[in-house]
Design a protein around this motif. Structure first.
Motif, mmCIF file in Angstrom:
data_model
loop_
_atom_site.group_PDB
_atom_site.id
_atom_site.type_symbol
_atom_site.label_atom_id
_atom_site.label_comp_id
_atom_site.label_asym_id
_atom_site.label_seq_id
_atom_site.Cartn_x
_atom_site.Cartn_y
_atom_site.Cartn_z
ATOM 1 N N SER A 167 11.584 -135.751 -46.115
ATOM 2 C CA SER A 167 11.398 -135.844 -47.573
ATOM 3 C C SER A 167 12.605 -135.292 -48.311
ATOM 4 O O SER A 167 12.581 -135.140 -49.523
ATOM 5 C CB SER A 167 10.134 -135.078 -47.987
ATOM 6 N N VAL A 168 13.655 -134.949 -47.566
ATOM 7 C CA VAL A 168 14.878 -134.404 -48.150
ATOM 8 C C VAL A 168 15.871 -135.542 -48.369
ATOM 9 O O VAL A 168 16.169 -136.296 -47.451
ATOM 10 C CB VAL A 168 15.491 -133.339 -47.225
ATOM 11 N N GLU A 173 14.942 -127.452 -55.434
ATOM 12 C CA GLU A 173 13.597 -127.451 -54.865
ATOM 13 C C GLU A 173 13.600 -127.994 -53.435
ATOM 14 O O GLU A 173 12.993 -127.425 -52.522
ATOM 15 C CB GLU A 173 12.653 -128.277 -55.738
ATOM 16 N N SER A 174 14.311 -129.100 -53.207
ATOM 17 C CA SER A 174 14.364 -129.702 -51.873
ATOM 18 C C SER A 174 15.098 -128.792 -50.896
ATOM 19 O O SER A 174 14.729 -128.690 -49.721
ATOM 20 C CB SER A 174 15.056 -131.068 -51.937
ATOM 21 N N GLU A 213 15.355 -125.449 -50.958
ATOM 22 C CA GLU A 213 14.523 -124.311 -50.580
ATOM 23 C C GLU A 213 13.380 -124.734 -49.668
ATOM 24 O O GLU A 213 13.013 -124.013 -48.735
ATOM 25 C CB GLU A 213 13.996 -123.634 -51.844
ATOM 26 N N MET A 214 12.826 -125.929 -49.908
ATOM 27 C CA MET A 214 11.765 -126.449 -49.048
ATOM 28 C C MET A 214 12.296 -126.720 -47.642
ATOM 29 O O MET A 214 11.640 -126.408 -46.636
ATOM 30 C CB MET A 214 11.187 -127.735 -49.646
ATOM 31 N N ALA A 215 13.530 -127.288 -47.558
ATOM 32 C CA ALA A 215 14.132 -127.582 -46.255
ATOM 33 C C ALA A 215 14.371 -126.296 -45.465
ATOM 34 O O ALA A 215 14.130 -126.241 -44.252
ATOM 35 C CB ALA A 215 15.446 -128.344 -46.446
ATOM 36 N N GLU A 275 12.712 -123.512 -45.798
ATOM 37 C CA GLU A 275 11.399 -122.956 -45.438
ATOM 38 C C GLU A 275 10.818 -123.676 -44.220
ATOM 39 O O GLU A 275 10.207 -123.057 -43.342
ATOM 40 C CB GLU A 275 10.444 -123.072 -46.629
ATOM 41 N N LYS A 276 11.021 -124.989 -44.145
ATOM 42 C CA LYS A 276 10.445 -125.779 -43.048
ATOM 43 C C LYS A 276 11.385 -125.893 -41.853
ATOM 44 O O LYS A 276 11.039 -126.513 -40.841
ATOM 45 C CB LYS A 276 10.089 -127.177 -43.551
#
Length: 546
Positions: free
Chosen positions: A4-5, A90-91, A93-95, A97-98
């Motif tokens: 989703s990145v 946002e993407s 930081e999400m990347a 984190e995952k």
């Protein structure tokens, strides 16, 4: 599982003494190299850079884990242009984190096109240049740079042969007549040029493209090049079968490799599409035929039914492509590539008289040269606008003008549709296209007053239909070569954005009908009859009637 990145590729250019218009920094408690203080109207903002974006790559080099000073150095070393791969905050930081690998994500989209100060641009390409020696020679010198492999073309005479063929100062020479010369020294290359006689084909690459491919460790070759600089063009002929077929014979001559067009009937579909006697057939509907037997090519054309699209070359064009050791299919690929500039039509920028604050409804009827305009768009904004209206084209005759904003296509509002959707709508319209367009000032007027722009504002249902062909008062200027844009805009942008692909599959202008060629004596008699459906062999070749 699909990621989703979605990193963005942005190319920024600036002038001497100008900055890129943003700050690159690291911050306590935040990972990555952050974009901050994006200057309004600067190169960074125009390219789509946002506050909080993280820089992942600089000129193809992954930098997310590099020291900040090294990233700054890479940007400074880039000079007046630099290509970033960035990811929104946002993407990013999400990347993190995952645990998504951002270095792999960057390599997963090799064909993504960079956005250059707001307009998507094509991946840089090496270029093929055909030089024919003049009275003063070719008009360039060869130089080498210490520590850098290869020879460079320098002292290019602006009015000389090399410059007119597309060569620029400091282009690096990759191939000469199809042979790689990157490891050749000065004397060896000079000998090859002399041995080539009065003409030579160079594959060259400019600094920007050279850096791009070196970063990706890709070896350059002629098959990767743009052919837009080559002076002789293959032709794309779209044929619709008439009562007597297409009106030509296809011949395979054993003494001459290839499949050749022969005996064209005057006024036939082949004649009207611009086919000429002894054109060599390169492809049928984009499929190459060089390696096929005569009967296989015949069957391929028959399978097309009532319509077929042929790629052909005359003798001069064929010889040039063979000298370069590349296929004329490179031209087909450029024409059909929606992000490449495929042709150089004559361009005019007429002053279009229209009533103030009124849209115009224009009806276009396609010719063999297409509709005759480019559709442009700007990154980050909805809407499309017209550019590069060819003089005398259906678009010109219907009243389209540069920078007209497109409101409707065939009655459907397209203001909020994507660039790709509008292009597809135009392609599906067939030979007739109806467009509601409006000038920028009028567009702003209605938007400021929140008035919907529809055909009701015209006042009458009158459509700008194609007029009778006007008498040409003077020769139009030729279109300059620019990278093709992609994305989108609801308003006409700042002056002179690069042109997007021309909306025409067949870019061959209509030719005047020529007399039918007299039947050759060596043609088998049974294949001269219109009713015959298969060919017979002859001592010199095979014919087939279409």
């Amino acid at each position: 599982m699909a990621s989703s990145v979605h990193p963005r590729v942005l190319k920024l250019t600036k002038q001497d003494g100008q900055s890129y218009g943003f700050f690159l920094r690291i911050e306590m408690g935040k990972e990555g190299h952050l974009v901050r203080n994006v200057e309004k109207g600067g190169p960074a903002e125009q390219a789509g850079m946002k506050d909080g974006d993280r820089v992942l790559r600089v000129n193809g080099v992954f930098v997310d884990k590099e020291e900040h000073t090294r990233v700054v150095e890479l940007v400074k070393e880039s000079g007046l242009s630099v290509t970033f791969q960035v990811l929104d905050e946002e993407s990013y930081e999400m990347a993190k984190e995952k645990g998504i690998s951002l270095s792999e994500e960057g390599q997963a989209r090799p064909t993504q096109q960079p956005v250059m100060n707001g307009v998507a641009g094509a991946i840089p390409k090496p270029k093929l240049c055909y030089l024919v020696k003049g009275e003063k020679g070719y008009g360039f010198s060869l130089t080498s740079t210490r520590g850098v492999q290869g020879m460079f073309l320098s002292e290019v005479d602006p009015s000389g042969v090399a410059a007119k063929a597309g060569v620029q100062n400091n282009d690096r020479l990759i191939e000469l007549n199809g042979d790689n010369v990157e490891s050749s020294n000065h004397e060896q290359i000079v000998d090859k040029v002399k041995a080539s006689g009065n003409s030579v084909v160079f594959l060259v690459v400019d600094r920007e493209a050279d850096r791009y491919y070196k970063n990706k460790q890709i070896k350059l070759a002629g098959g990767m090049a743009t052919v837009k600089h080559l002076p002789h063009k293959p032709r794309i002929a779209e044929l619709t079968k008439g009562p007597d077929g297409y009106g030509f014979y296809l011949r395979q001559q054993h003494a001459k490799l290839g499949h050749f067009i022969k005996d064209i009937d005057a006024g036939s579909p082949a004649d009207k599409a611009g086919l000429k006697d002894m054109d060599r057939l390169v492809a049928v509907n984009g499929d190459p035929v060089d390696s096929l037997e005569h009967e296989q090519v015949v069957e391929k054309i028959r399978q097309c039914g009532k319509k077929s699209t042929l790629l052909v070359v005359d003798g001069e064009t064929d010889q040039m492509y063979k000298m370069a050791c590349v296929s004329p299919l490179l031209y087909w690929d450029e024409v059909m590539d929606s992000h490449s500039e495929a042709a150089k039509p004559a361009v005019a920028t007429p002053s279009q008289e229209s009533s103030e604050h009124k849209p115009r409804l224009c009806l276009l009827e396609k010719t063999s040269g297409g509709f005759g305009f480019h559709l442009n768009a700007i990154q980050g904004l909805s809407g499309q606008f017209v550019k590069e209206v060819a003089s005398g084209s259906p678009a010109d005759k219907a009243g389209l003008a540069d920078d007209n904003i497109v409101i409707e296509v065939n009655g459907d509002n397209v203001e909020n549709k994507s660039y790709e959707e509008v292009v597809e709508m135009i392609k599906k319209s067939g030979n007739r296209l109806e467009m509601l367009v409006i000038e920028e000032a009028a567009y702003d007027y209605f938007k400021d007053k929140n008035i919907p722009i529809t055909t009701a504002l015209i006042g009458t249902s009158k459509t700008n239909k194609p007029a009778t062909p006007p008498v040409k008062a003077k020769e139009p200027k030729k279109q300059e070569d620019h990278p093709a844009p992609a994305p989108v805009t609801a308003k006409a942008p700042s002056p002179s954005p690069p042109p997007s692909p021309i909306l025409a599959a067949n870019l061959t202008p209509p030719h005047s009908p020529a007399p039918a060629a007299a039947p050759s004596q060596d043609s088998p008699k049974e294949t001269r009859k219109r009713s015959v459906s298969s060919s017979s062999s002859a001592s010199e070749g095979d014919d087939e009637r279409f």
